[in-house]
Scaffold this motif. Sequence first.
Motif, PDB file in Angstrom:
ATOM      1  N   ARG A 265       0.719  -1.117   0.181  1.00 35.94           N
ATOM      2  CA  ARG A 265      -0.193   0.017  -0.172  1.00 35.94           C
ATOM      3  C   ARG A 265       0.552   0.882   0.146  1.00 35.94           C
ATOM      4  O   ARG A 265       0.483   2.534  -0.597  1.00 35.94           O
ATOM      5  N   VAL A 266       2.190   1.176  -0.143  1.00 33.39           N
ATOM      6  CA  VAL A 266       3.302   2.113   0.104  1.00 33.39           C
ATOM      7  C   VAL A 266       4.098   2.497  -1.053  1.00 33.39           C
ATOM      8  O   VAL A 266       4.877   0.653  -1.227  1.00 33.39           O
ATOM      9  N   PRO A 267       4.478   3.318  -1.467  1.00 30.78           N
ATOM     10  CA  PRO A 267       5.090   3.750  -2.450  1.00 30.78           C
ATOM     11  C   PRO A 267       6.673   2.914  -2.112  1.00 30.78           C
ATOM     12  O   PRO A 267       7.073   3.188  -0.821  1.00 30.78           O
ATOM     13  N   PHE A 268       7.525   1.935  -2.743  1.00 30.49           N
ATOM     14  CA  PHE A 268       8.869   1.952  -2.894  1.00 30.49           C
ATOM     15  C   PHE A 268       9.222   2.119  -4.219  1.00 30.49           C
ATOM     16  O   PHE A 268       8.955   2.000  -4.739  1.00 30.49           O
ATOM     17  N   GLY A 269      10.683   2.923  -3.687  1.00 28.54           N
ATOM     18  CA  GLY A 269      11.824   2.632  -4.691  1.00 28.54           C
ATOM     19  C   GLY A 269      12.207   3.414  -4.450  1.00 28.54           C
ATOM     20  O   GLY A 269      12.677   3.994  -2.948  1.00 28.54           O
ATOM     21  N   GLY A 270      13.576   3.848  -5.200  1.00 31.05           N
ATOM     22  CA  GLY A 270      15.008   4.180  -4.991  1.00 31.05           C
ATOM     23  C   GLY A 270      15.753   5.886  -5.161  1.00 31.05           C
ATOM     24  O   GLY A 270      14.675   5.965  -5.662  1.00 31.05           O
ATOM     25  N   ALA A 271      16.902   5.979  -4.378  1.00 30.26           N
ATOM     26  CA  ALA A 271      16.939   7.055  -4.479  1.00 30.26           C
ATOM     27  C   ALA A 271      18.591   6.778  -5.051  1.00 30.26           C
ATOM     28  O   ALA A 271      18.986   6.038  -5.208  1.00 30.26           O
ATOM     29  N   LYS A 272      19.248   8.125  -5.849  1.00 32.27           N
ATOM     30  CA  LYS A 272      20.081   8.213  -6.775  1.00 32.27           C
ATOM     31  C   LYS A 272      20.695   6.646  -7.781  1.00 32.27           C
ATOM     32  O   LYS A 272      19.496   6.761  -8.789  1.00 32.27           O
ATOM     33  N   GLN A 273      21.514   6.599  -8.182  1.00 36.28           N
ATOM     34  CA  GLN A 273      21.821   5.075  -8.895  1.00 36.28           C
ATOM     35  C   GLN A 273      20.616   3.697  -8.599  1.00 36.28           C
ATOM     36  O   GLN A 273      20.638   2.961  -9.272  1.00 36.28           O
ATOM     37  N   SER A 274      19.947   3.930  -7.967  1.00 36.50           N
ATOM     38  CA  SER A 274      18.994   3.286  -6.953  1.00 36.50           C
ATOM     39  C   SER A 274      17.748   2.368  -7.935  1.00 36.50           C
ATOM     40  O   SER A 274      16.558   3.000  -7.475  1.00 36.50           O
ATOM     41  N   GLY A 275      17.834   1.864  -8.943  1.00 39.16           N
ATOM     42  CA  GLY A 275      16.932   1.701  -9.628  1.00 39.16           C
ATOM     43  C   GLY A 275      15.772   2.682 -10.536  1.00 39.16           C
ATOM     44  O   GLY A 275      16.676   4.052 -10.526  1.00 39.16           O
ATOM     45  N   TYR A 276      15.038   2.853 -10.336  1.00 42.25           N
ATOM     46  CA  TYR A 276      14.369   3.591 -11.301  1.00 42.25           C
ATOM     47  C   TYR A 276      12.578   3.768 -10.939  1.00 42.25           C
ATOM     48  O   TYR A 276      12.020   2.115 -10.963  1.00 42.25           O
ATOM     49  N   GLY A 277      11.529   5.191 -11.054  1.00 38.12           N
ATOM     50  CA  GLY A 277      10.819   4.805 -10.921  1.00 38.12           C
ATOM     51  C   GLY A 277      10.227   4.359  -9.163  1.00 38.12           C
ATOM     52  O   GLY A 277      11.235   4.355  -8.225  1.00 38.12           O
ATOM     53  N   LEU A 278       9.019   4.078  -9.071  1.00 38.96           N
ATOM     54  CA  LEU A 278       8.387   3.744  -8.365  1.00 38.96           C
ATOM     55  C   LEU A 278       7.822   2.193  -8.125  1.00 38.96           C
ATOM     56  O   LEU A 278       6.628   2.073  -9.993  1.00 38.96           O
ATOM     57  N   GLU A 279       7.181   1.575  -7.032  1.00 32.57           N
ATOM     58  CA  GLU A 279       6.386  -0.055  -7.122  1.00 32.57           C
ATOM     59  C   GLU A 279       4.998   0.304  -5.651  1.00 32.57           C
ATOM     60  O   GLU A 279       6.044   1.138  -4.593  1.00 32.57           O
ATOM     61  N   PHE A 280       4.366  -0.226  -6.324  1.00 32.21           N
ATOM     62  CA  PHE A 280       2.980  -0.500  -4.951  1.00 32.21           C
ATOM     63  C   PHE A 280       2.926   1.107  -4.604  1.00 32.21           C
ATOM     64  O   PHE A 280       3.170   1.478  -4.385  1.00 32.21           O
ATOM     65  N   GLY A 281       1.354   0.862  -4.033  1.00 32.02           N
ATOM     66  CA  GLY A 281       0.926   2.037  -3.251  1.00 32.02           C
ATOM     67  C   GLY A 281       0.540   2.604  -4.921  1.00 32.02           C
ATOM     68  O   GLY A 281       0.708   2.472  -6.048  1.00 32.02           O
ATOM     69  N   VAL A 282      -0.681   3.908  -4.190  1.00 33.07           N
ATOM     70  CA  VAL A 282      -1.133   5.164  -6.269  1.00 33.07           C
ATOM     71  C   VAL A 282       0.368   4.978  -6.735  1.00 33.07           C
ATOM     72  O   VAL A 282      -0.059   5.251  -8.018  1.00 33.07           O
ATOM     73  N   GLU A 283       1.102   5.834  -6.075  1.00 28.34           N
ATOM     74  CA  GLU A 283       1.965   5.961  -7.008  1.00 28.34           C
ATOM     75  C   GLU A 283       2.704   4.931  -7.554  1.00 28.34           C
ATOM     76  O   GLU A 283       3.022   5.332  -9.346  1.00 28.34           O
ATOM     77  N   GLY A 284       2.507   3.819  -7.345  1.00 29.20           N
ATOM     78  CA  GLY A 284       3.714   3.276  -7.884  1.00 29.20           C
ATOM     79  C   GLY A 284       2.306   2.162  -9.395  1.00 29.20           C
ATOM     80  O   GLY A 284       3.219   2.192 -10.604  1.00 29.20           O
ATOM     81  N   LEU A 285       1.184   3.318  -8.959  1.00 35.82           N
ATOM     82  CA  LEU A 285       0.557   2.825 -10.023  1.00 35.82           C
ATOM     83  C   LEU A 285       0.862   3.517 -11.162  1.00 35.82           C
ATOM     84  O   LEU A 285       0.177   2.654 -12.397  1.00 35.82           O
ATOM     85  N   LYS A 286       0.471   4.667 -10.732  1.00 31.46           N
ATOM     86  CA  LYS A 286       0.410   5.870 -11.615  1.00 31.46           C
ATOM     87  C   LYS A 286       2.049   5.390 -12.800  1.00 31.46           C
ATOM     88  O   LYS A 286       2.079   6.226 -13.739  1.00 31.46           O
ATOM     89  N   HIS A 287       2.990   4.575 -11.458  1.00 26.90           N
ATOM     90  CA  HIS A 287       4.360   4.907 -12.433  1.00 26.90           C
ATOM     91  C   HIS A 287       4.299   3.326 -13.779  1.00 26.90           C
ATOM     92  O   HIS A 287       5.431   3.278 -14.740  1.00 26.90           O
ATOM     93  N   LEU A 288       3.421   3.107 -13.823  1.00 30.81           N
ATOM     94  CA  LEU A 288       2.962   1.467 -14.606  1.00 30.81           C
ATOM     95  C   LEU A 288       2.456   2.408 -15.617  1.00 30.81           C
ATOM     96  O   LEU A 288       1.645   1.391 -16.804  1.00 30.81           O
TER      97      LEU A 288
END
Length: 174
Positions: A143-166
Amino acid sequence: ELTHVAKAMPMGVGLDENNVLGPLQNKAQYDIVANLVDAARDSGARILLGGNPDPDQPGYFYPTTLVADIDNTNPLVTEEQFGPALPIIRYTTIDEAVQMANALDVGLGASVWSPNLPAAREVAARIQAGTVWINKHGAVDPRVPFGGAKQSGYGLEFGVEGLKHLGVPQVING
């Protein structure tokens, strides 16, 4: 104290719900973790726990490993190894610890451990990472967005924000 906690962490097949840690995803990931731990040991770091996998155990189970007396520039510290090997780095002040954490090129997740929650939240707010847990680590909630900062991946997954990235919005006008 950390050695006692790590030693008691159950590792095994994921079908057993009592296990907290499972195998690494594949041989390539297993080799990355093993090579980083071996290189840390060769550089003079001290292995407090683990670091010697059982070659007869089936699967890619790398033992829970704690590594002390390790330099902050060691690859076990600076690279995202995604394994059960924890480098323990000495610091003198909170400012120094935050500076060392923020100097890394990666920032998927971090954790702050303290009985003083307001102070822990202040430190957490200063760390450049996608998620900073307080008194835990790796607890991901869909239910909570998860994603990295700097060189750790790109975008988000999970939560409403993660769905928006898909999704990619499309406007049809006319």
